[in-house]
Enzyme design. Structure first.
Site, PDB file in Angstrom:
ATOM      1  N   HIS B 323      20.652  -2.608  37.439  1.00 20.27           N
ATOM      2  CA  HIS B 323      21.338  -3.654  38.192  1.00 20.27           C
ATOM      3  C   HIS B 323      20.339  -4.779  38.396  1.00 20.27           C
ATOM      4  O   HIS B 323      19.224  -4.530  38.860  1.00 20.27           O
ATOM      5  CB  HIS B 323      21.823  -3.108  39.532  1.00 20.27           C
ATOM      6  CG  HIS B 323      22.783  -4.022  40.223  1.00 20.27           C
ATOM      7  ND1 HIS B 323      22.412  -5.224  40.782  1.00 20.27           N
ATOM      8  CD2 HIS B 323      24.116  -3.910  40.435  1.00 20.27           C
ATOM      9  CE1 HIS B 323      23.472  -5.808  41.311  1.00 20.27           C
ATOM     10  NE2 HIS B 323      24.514  -5.029  41.114  1.00 20.27           N
ATOM     11  N   ARG B 343      26.005 -13.097  44.289  1.00 19.09           N
ATOM     12  CA  ARG B 343      26.004 -14.159  43.283  1.00 19.09           C
ATOM     13  C   ARG B 343      27.408 -14.701  43.094  1.00 19.09           C
ATOM     14  O   ARG B 343      27.608 -15.892  42.883  1.00 19.09           O
ATOM     15  CB  ARG B 343      25.458 -13.627  41.951  1.00 19.09           C
ATOM     16  CG  ARG B 343      23.947 -13.424  41.966  1.00 19.09           C
ATOM     17  CD  ARG B 343      23.468 -12.746  40.701  1.00 19.09           C
ATOM     18  NE  ARG B 343      23.667 -11.313  40.765  1.00 19.09           N
ATOM     19  CZ  ARG B 343      23.984 -10.556  39.712  1.00 19.09           C
ATOM     20  NH1 ARG B 343      24.147 -11.087  38.536  1.00 19.09           N
ATOM     21  NH2 ARG B 343      24.144  -9.254  39.850  1.00 19.09           N
TER      22      ARG B 343
END
Lengths: 288, 551, 233
Positions: B323, B343
Site C-alpha cells: 500500500h 488522497r
C-alpha cells in the site's frame, strides 16, 4: 366578539426547561402542548443542554450517593448557563431532582458529590427545581392566567390527580400533602370546574405495573371509582407513569375516564391545541 | 509545539509554500508504458533476489517470495503419526477456517442455503472478527450508479490487474457487487449516504468512475461487525483461539475437515466436515522484504500452507501488494494503513522539497513504485527526495491539510476520523501538519486458485477472500478486497452448502501430509522449518527492529 | 524479522506489567513493551492498529489516583506505569431477529433494561479509548433516539472498557451494535438507485456487454482500458 386576551408581554430571558426521558418518547404530547402554551403566554423556553436522565427509575429504590450524581450533573448544566431555576413538567423528574437539590443543601453531601464528579466544575448550589404547576401560579398567577384564556373550558368537570410525587415527601411537596389545591386553582383559572375526589392524592402503584399489575389494577380501580362518583369527566395529571396506569390498568367495573396532561388543558384553554371532541361537547361557554 | 523534529519542520514549511500553487492542479496520470517501466525499476516485486523457485508441491518451479517459500516448503507442526483421527470432536456439514469477513459471509450464506447453524462451525485463531477485514478503511466498490456499469467496473479491475486476472472471476466480482451492497443495506450497514438515500461514492486508485462506497473511514469495521452480529443472531458456533493446523482428507482425495489447535489449552481437536471453506486471509506478518505491514496480528498465510499440502494450485504469489501510504512517523505507528481515501479527498503526495511528483490516484503498485523511487538515493537509481526520520525510517509527505481546505473545515475529522484519532494520540493534527508515509506491506494479490464458485478444484475444499487468487491478477484495486470477500465468501458458502447435499465422506486421513513430508525430505528441506507459524514472534529486541535497508 | 542497528539509543523506563517490574525502552507502545519484556501474546492482541478493541488495558500512573483505560497498541508507556490487560469483557449479548424488532427505544430497553440504571456518573465516557461521549449515548438510548445513538457510537470498537467499569452494569457495546443496525436497516433512507441496479443485473441488462468483454484478447482489453472516460473529481 371581544376575544383578545390581554396582550402578553414577551419575557426577555428564556426559562430553562428539563424534559426528562418520558417527555421525549412516550409522553411527547405533554411537552408539545405545554411548550406551545408557554409560548402563547409569552415565555421562551430553552431546553437544558446535554441534560441527563434524573435516574428516577432506580434511584428511588436506592439509598446511596450515586443516585444524586445524575441530578446534580443537570444542576451543573444549569449553573453553566447562569440559571437558578429549572422548569420540569414530569412529576417524577420534579420529585427526583428536588430531592437531590435538598440533599446537596447539606455542605458535606455537596462536597462528596463534587469530589466524585472530577470531570465537572463544582456545583455551588442554588438551582431551584420548579414544577409547571408552581410556575403557573407563582410566576404568572391565577388572574393573569385567566385573562390569557381564549377558550374558557366552562362546563367541563376536570379532576386533578396528584398521585404521590408532587406531594411526598413533604419537603419537596408543591402544596399541602393531604389537602392540596394548586391544580384545582389552575383548573379554575382555565374556566373549568375542578372536581375534588378523595383518591386524588393516593398512589396509583407506579412501577408495580411491571411486576404486580394486579395491585396497580386494584389501586387504579379505586381512584377511577372515586373520580367517577365525584362526577369527573376527565382527569388531569403531570406524570406519564400515572397516565399509563390510569389508562392501561383500568379494571373491569371501573369507569373509563380519559386522562390528559396538565399542559394539554393549558393548551386547550389558550387556544393552541384543539380540545378533544368527547370533552368539547361538555363545554357550555360561548367558545365551544 | 510540533512533535516533528526541526529538520522535518523545515521540509513541512516547503510543503506549505508550494501548496497554493498545487491546489487545483494535478500531476498527469502516467501512460501505461511508463507505468510498466516504473514498476520494473522500483517495485519490490521485480527484485529477483526477493524470491526463489519452489522445490516441492503443485507449483513446483514457480517464483515466490522467500518468506512465503519458507512456509510452503515446511514441515507440519504436529506429527501426523501422533494424531488420533478416530476421535472426532466436531462433526459438521460446513467448516469455515477463518473468522474474518470471508469466513463469516460464507457461514451466513451456507445458513441461508439451508444448512442449520449447528451444522456449521467457524474456527479462528483469534476472536471472531479479528482479521484484515476489520481494518479496511476506505471503501467497497460497486457499479450501482446510473452512469456506471458492471462492464466499466470489469475494465477497471482488469486494467488494474495488468490484464492477468481470471476474467470469469472478475465478472462474478462486478456482477454480484450491487447485490452485496443491497444485502449490507438490509442487514443495517451504515453506508455514507446523501439525505435522499443516494450512496456517496468517490474515486479510488485506478477507478474510472466514482464507485467506492464507504462508512466514514471505518468501512471494514462497520461491515465486519454487522456481519458478525448477524452470525451471532443466527447462533452460528465459533471456536476462537483455535486455528487449523492441518486439513484432513479421506481415501478418495476429498478434503474432509481439519485438525485444529486450541492456543490456550494447547490441545488439538478433530473436525470432520463435508465441506471446508478456507478464509484465512493474508500474509502481512511475514514482513516480506522486511517491510512493515498494515495487517493484523494473525496474517501469517496459514491457508496457503494448508491448501498447498492437499495439492491445491496457487497463483500470483509473486505479486505482493504494497500500500503506498503506510504511516512512516512517529515510530509507534510505522506501517499502519493510511487509507487511499485521504488522497481521494485531495491530499497530494509531495516530496521533501514540497513538489508534487506523481498523480495521487495511480493504481497501488504504480503509486508505491513512485514513492520508492522518490526516496531511493540517486546512487541506487532514485531521486533521493524523501524525508528520513530520526529512527531511520523514510517517507514522503501526504499533504493532509489540503482536505479541509478543499472540502471545508471538519471534513477530515469527520470522514477520516480513525486516522485523525490515531495521529492526535501521538501529538500530530493532520489538519494542520502533513503526515509522512511510505509503502507498507498490505495485501496478497494472488493465492489459491478458484473457479467462479470459490471451488479450488479439490472436492470438498473452497476458498474465499484474500487467501484465494485470480480475482485481482497481479494488482488489486482499492475497494475490491472488501468486495472480494463478500462476493466469493457468498459463492463459496453457497457452493459448500450445495456440495454437502451429495458429499459422502470416507475415512479421515493425514496421508497427504505424510506424502508432502516425504517430498520435503527428498528436496532436502531442513526439519527445523515448520508451518503454519500461526502467530508472529516479536519478543525481545525484535520489537526494536526497524525495516531492513529499505534504501 | 531481522534485527537492525537501532540508530537512536533508547532511554529505559520501568513499567509494572500485572505487578511485575520490567525495564523497557521509552517510546514503545504498551503492546510492544509487553513483547519486548518477553510476552508472546495470544489474547490481548488483534489488529495492532486501534480498530478491533482486543488490547483493552487499564493502568495507573505514579502519584495519580485515577484509573486510566486505553488500547495497548496505541498508548505509549510512561515511567512507573502500572498496567493490566483486559482481553475479554464478560457481557451477555442478547440475540434478536432484525426483521422482527422496531427501530425504537422500546427495542433497546426491552433487550437491555439495565440502561435505565444509569446514574450519569460518566465513568463510561472516561474509560473510552476512542473518546466517545458514551454517557450521552446512554442518555439518547433512554430517550429512544436510535439515530443519535448510532451517530454517537459509530467509532466504537467494542473494547468493553466502558462495560467493565460501569457501576450500573450496562453492556454498552451490545446496545450500540443493535442501535446502529436498527438505524442502518430502518431509519437511514434507502438507496433507490441501488435497488434499480440490482434489478437490472438480474434482468440481464449488462450480460451482453460482459459477454463481449470476456471474449476480448488482452491487447483489445488494453486498448479499451486506455480509452476509458475518467469521471472528474
Amino acid at each position: 366578539m371581544a376575544n383578545q386576551p390581554n396582550a402578553i408581554t414577551p419575557h426577555s430571558s428564556p426559562i430553562t426547561y428539563f424534559p426528562g426521558c418520558a417527555l421525549k418518547d412516550q409522553a411527547k404530547e405533554y411537552e408539545k402542548a405545554t411548550l406551545s402554551a408557554l409560548a402563547k403566554l409569552g415565555y421562551a423556553v430553552r431546553e437544558l443542554p446535554r441534560w441527563n436522565c434524573c435516574g428516577t427509575v432506580y434511584s428511588q429504590t436506592q439509598d446511596d450517593l450515586m443516585r444524586h450524581v445524575g441530578p446534580v450533573r443537570n444542576f451543573i448544566r444549569a449553573q453553566e448557563l447562569g440559571e437558578t431555576r429549572l422548569l420540569t413538567l414530569c412529576a417524577m423528574c420534579y420529585n427526583t431532582l428536588s430531592r437531590s437539590a435538598l440533599f446537596v443543601q447539606n455542605p458535606e453531601n455537596l462536597r462528596r458529590i463534587n469530589a466524585f464528579m472530577d470531570d465537572e466544575e463544582d456545583y455551588r448550589g442554588g438551582v431551584r427545581v420548579v414544577h409547571l404547576a408552581q410556575f403557573l401560579l407563582e410566576e404568572i398567577g391565577e388572574e393573569k392566567l385567566s385573562q390569557a384564556v381564549v377558550k374558557p373550558l366552562s362546563g367541563l368537570r376536570l379532576g386533578a390527580y396528584y398521585g404521590c410525587t408532587l406531594l411526598r415527601p413533604k419537603e419537596v411537596a408543591v402544596d399541602h400533602p393531604d389537602r392540596p389545591e394548586v391544580l384545582e386553582r389552575i383548573i379554575a383559572s382555565l374556566g373549568a370546574e375542578p372536581v375534588i375526589f378523595p383518591e386524588r392524592t393516593e398512589c396509583c402503584g407506579a412501577y408495580l405495573t411491571v411486576t404486580r399489575p394486579d395491585i396497580v389494577r386494584e389501586r387504579v380501580g379505586e381512584i377511577l371509582l372515586s373520580a367517577g362518583r365525584a362526577g369527573a369527566q376527565a382527569l388531569l395529571t403531570s406524570c406519564p407513569l400515572c397516565k399509563f396506569n390510569l389508562e392501561e390498568r383500568r379494571p373491569l367495573g371501573a369507569p373509563k375516564i380519559p386522562v390528559f396532561y396538565l399542559g394539554e388543558a393549558l393548551a386547550w384553554a389558550l387556544g393552541v391545541k384543539e380540545i378533544p371532541a368527547e370533552l368539547a361537547k361538555s363545554l357550555t361557554g360561548v367558545m365551544r | 509545539m510540533s512533535v516533528y523534529p526541526e529538520y522535518m519542520q523545515e521540509s513541512i514549511r516547503r510543503v506549505e509554500e508550494t501548496r497554493p500553487v498545487r491546489m487545483g492542479t494535478n500531476y498527469p496520470r502516467l501512460p501505461l508504458a511508463e507505468q510498466e517501466e516504473l514498476l520494473r525499476r522500483f517495485h519490490p516485486d521485480y527484485k529477483p533476489e526477493g524470491k526463489r523457485p519452489l522445490r516441492v508441491g503443485p507449483s513446483y518451479g514457480e517464483l515466490v517470495p522467500h518468506e512465503v517459500a519458507d512456509l510452503l516448503e515446511a514441515y507440519p507442526l504436529l506429527d501426523p503419526g501422533e494424531i488420533d483421527l478416530s476421535q472426532v470432536d466436531y462433526d459438521v456439514d460446513v467448516l469455515v477456517i477463518g473468522g474474518g469477513g470471508a469466513g463469516t459471509v460464507a457461514a451466513l450464506w451456507a445458513n441461508e442455503a439451508g444448512i442449520p447453524a449447528d451444522r456449521i462451525l467457524i474456527v479462528t485463531k483469534l476472536r471472531h472478527g479479528d482479521s484484515n477485514s476489520i481494518m479496511a478503511q476506505g471503501g467497497i466498490q460497486a457499479a450501482d450508479k446510473p452512469h456506471d456499469s458492471p462492464a466499466i467496473h470489469f475494465l477497471d479491475v482488469m486494467g488494474g490487474g495488468h490484464f492477468t486476472n481470471d476474467p470469469k472471476l472478475v465478472r462474478a466480482l462486478v456482477e454480484d457487487a450491487p447485490f452485496i451492497i443491497k444485502w449490507h443495506e438490509e442487514l443495517g450497514v451504515m453506508y455514507d449516504k446523501e439525505p435522499d438515500g443516494t450512496m456517496i461514492t468517490i474515486h479510488g486508485g485506478g477507478t474510472s468512475k466514482k464507485r467506492m462506497h464507504s462508512c466514514k473511514d471505518y468501512t471494514g469495521l462497520e461491515i465486519m461487525r454487522v456481519l458478525r452480529d448477524e452470525a451471532r443472531n443466527r447462533g452460528i458456533p465459533v471456536l476462537e483461539f483455535t486455528p487449523a493446523v492441518e486439513l484432513l482428507t479421506d481415501e478418495f482425495g476429498q478434503v474432509a475437515g481439519a485438525v485444529v489447535w486450541n492456543l490456550e489449552t494447547e490441545e488439538y481437536k478433530i473436525v470432520r466436515a463435508k465441506a471446508t471453506v478456507l478464509a484465512t486471509g493474508g500474509w502481512g506478518r511475514l514482513h516480506i522484504q522486511g517491510f512493515p505491514t498494515t495487517n493484523h496480528y494473525g496474517a501469517t498465510a496459514d491457508g496457503l500452507v494448508l491448501a498447498y499440502r492437499v495439492g491445491a494450485k496457487l497463483r500470483d504469489l509473486d505479486a505482493v501488494q504494497y500500500h503506498p501510504t503506510g504511516a512512516a512517523f512517529p515510530e509507534q505507528i510505522v506501517g499502519l494503513l493510511i487509507t487511499e481515501k485521504v488522497r481521494g479527498l485531495g491530499a497530494q503526495p509531495v516530496n521533501a522539497m514540497g513538489e508534487l511528483f506523481v498523480h495521487p490516484l495511480e493504481p497501488r503498485d504504480v503509486e508505491s513504485a513512485a514513492f520508492i523511487r522518490e526516496c531511493l538515493p540517486p546512487e541506487k537509481g532514485g531521486r533521493g527526495l524523501g524525508v528520513v526520520t530520526p529512527t531511520g525510517m523514510v517517507g514522503i509527505w501526504l499533504d493532509t491539510p489540503m482536505v479541509d481546505m478543499i472540502h471545508g473545515k471538519g471534513t477530515f475529522q469527520r470522514a477520516l476520523s480513525s486516522i485523525y484519532r490515531m495521529y492526535v494520540r501521538f501529538g500530530i493534527d493532520p489538519t494542520k501538519e502533513p503526515i509522512l508515509v511510505y509503502p507498507t506491506l498490505h495485501y496478497q494479490n494472488g493465492g489459491v486458485v478458484i473457479d467462479e464458485h470459490g471451488w479450488t478444484g479439490i472436492p470438498g475444499l473452497y476458498a474465499a477472500g484474500e487467501v484465494e487468487g485470480g480475482v485481482h491478477g497481479k494488482n488489486r484495486l482499492m475497494g475490491n478486497s472488501l468486495l472480494d470477500y463478500n462476493v466469493f465468501g457468498r459463492r463459496a458458502g453457497l457452493a459448500a452448502a450445495e456440495w454437502t447435499k451429495k458429499a459422502r465422506l470416507g475415512h479421515l486421513t493425514l496421508r497427504h501430509v505424510e506424502r508432502f513430508v516425504e517430498e520435503l525430505r527428498r528436496a532436502g528441506v531442513p526439519e527445523t522449518r515448520r508451518a503454519p507459524i500461526l502467530l508472529p514472534d516479536y519478543r525481545g529486541k525484535k520489537t526494536l527492529a526497524r525495516v531492513v535497508d529499505l534504501l | 524479522m531481522d534485527e537492525v542497528q537501532v540508530k537512536v539509543k533508547p532511554e529505559m523506563v520501568t513499567v509494572y506489567i500485572m505487578g511485575q517490574a520490567y525495564q523497557v525502552p521509552a517510546g514503545l507502545t504498551i503492546l510492544k513493551a509487553l513483547e519486548y519484556a518477553g510476552f508472546r501474546l495470544v489474547r490481548g492482541v488483534g489488529c495492532r492498529g486501534g480498530f478491533c478493541g482486543a488490547c483493552a488495558t487499564v493502568y495507573r500512573l505514579p502519584g495519580d489516583y485515577r484509573l486510566y483505560a486505553d488500547l495497548a497498541c496505541q498508548t505509549t508507556v510512561k515511567d512507573g506505569m502500572y498496567l493490566a490487560l483486559l482481553p475479554s469483557t464478560p457481557a451477555e449479548r442478547r440475540p434478536y431477529d432484525l426483521k422482527k424488532v422496531k427501530p425504537a427505544g422500546e427495542t433497546l430497553l426491552s433487550l437491555y433494561p439495565e440502561l435505565a440504571r444509569c446514574v450519569a456518573c460518566n465513568t463510561c465516557t472516561k474509560s473510552c479509548p476512542q473518546k466517545l461521549e458514551v454517557m450521552d449515548a446512554v442518555q439518547a438510548a433512554l430517550r429512544g433516539d436510535v439515530a443519535k445513538v448510532a451517530e454517537l457510537t459509530f467509532d466504537c470498537i467494542s473494547c468493553g472498557l466502558c462495560t467493565i467499569r460501569c457501576p450500573a452494569e450496562i453492556p454498552h457495546y451490545h446496545v450500540w451494535q443493535l442501535a446502529r443496525r436498527l438505524y442502518g436497516a430502518y431509519l437511514a433512507p434507502k438507496a433507490e438507485h441501488l435497488h434499480r441496479r440490482v434489478q437490472e443485473i438480474a434482468e440481464g441488462k449488462f450480460a451482453a456487454d460482459l459477454d463481449r468483454l470476456m471474449r476480448l484478447s488482452k491487447e483489445e482489453l488494453r486498448e479499451l482500458y486506455k480509452a476509458r472516460e475518467i469521471e472528474p473529481e
